[in-house]
Design a protein around this motif. Sequence first.
Motif, PDB file in Angstrom:
ATOM      1  N   CYS A  37      49.435  30.205  31.939  1.00  0.00           N
ATOM      2  CA  CYS A  37      48.638  29.887  30.759  1.00  0.00           C
ATOM      3  C   CYS A  37      49.559  29.071  29.867  1.00  0.00           C
ATOM      4  O   CYS A  37      50.558  29.595  29.359  1.00  0.00           O
ATOM      5  CB  CYS A  37      48.184  31.169  30.066  1.00  0.00           C
ATOM      6  N   HIS A  49      47.185  36.699  29.632  1.00  0.00           N
ATOM      7  CA  HIS A  49      45.815  36.298  29.942  1.00  0.00           C
ATOM      8  C   HIS A  49      45.287  37.132  31.095  1.00  0.00           C
ATOM      9  O   HIS A  49      46.048  37.606  31.937  1.00  0.00           O
ATOM     10  CB  HIS A  49      45.745  34.806  30.295  1.00  0.00           C
ATOM     11  N   ILE A  78      41.715  37.078  33.706  1.00  0.00           N
ATOM     12  CA  ILE A  78      40.448  36.495  34.104  1.00  0.00           C
ATOM     13  C   ILE A  78      39.674  37.597  34.814  1.00  0.00           C
ATOM     14  O   ILE A  78      40.164  38.186  35.776  1.00  0.00           O
ATOM     15  CB  ILE A  78      40.649  35.298  35.064  1.00  0.00           C
ATOM     16  N   VAL A 105      37.121  35.142  30.265  1.00  0.00           N
ATOM     17  CA  VAL A 105      38.528  34.786  30.135  1.00  0.00           C
ATOM     18  C   VAL A 105      39.059  35.412  28.845  1.00  0.00           C
ATOM     19  O   VAL A 105      38.481  35.208  27.776  1.00  0.00           O
ATOM     20  CB  VAL A 105      38.684  33.247  30.069  1.00  0.00           C
ATOM     21  N   TYR A 119      40.499  30.870  39.170  1.00  0.00           N
ATOM     22  CA  TYR A 119      40.011  30.186  37.969  1.00  0.00           C
ATOM     23  C   TYR A 119      41.094  29.191  37.567  1.00  0.00           C
ATOM     24  O   TYR A 119      42.269  29.547  37.424  1.00  0.00           O
ATOM     25  CB  TYR A 119      39.752  31.164  36.820  1.00  0.00           C
TER      26      TYR A 119
END
Length: 108
Positions: free
Chosen positions: A5, A16, A18, A23, A80
């Motif tokens: 990220c 982060h 997902i 998100v 992602y």
Amino acid sequence: LPQKCTLPSGIACTDHVISPTGVTVTLRNGLGFAISGINIAASNCPTNATGTLENGDQTSFTIGGCVASTNNPMTPGSKYDGDVNISYTNSDSGLAHTVQGSITAKVQ
């Protein structure tokens, strides 16, 4: 799959996740001033996250309704890879700014 990220200096993406529902990014404000009117948009996500962030503070923002790519739902194990656009206002000067970064991660 390396997870990353990245954002320009001043706003750090410290964590982060997902998930099949969206998100979530944890941002730290290192700009030297408070920021308000934050609007966070991510690729393939129909909604945005909003908020404020004091200088030095860290907060998590969740952007919902995302898909891995067009017509491809986010399922555990899928990839992602998208852009993150953050617009905000410098609370000291009142000037608006926009920065762009990216997230690459496996859906958990």
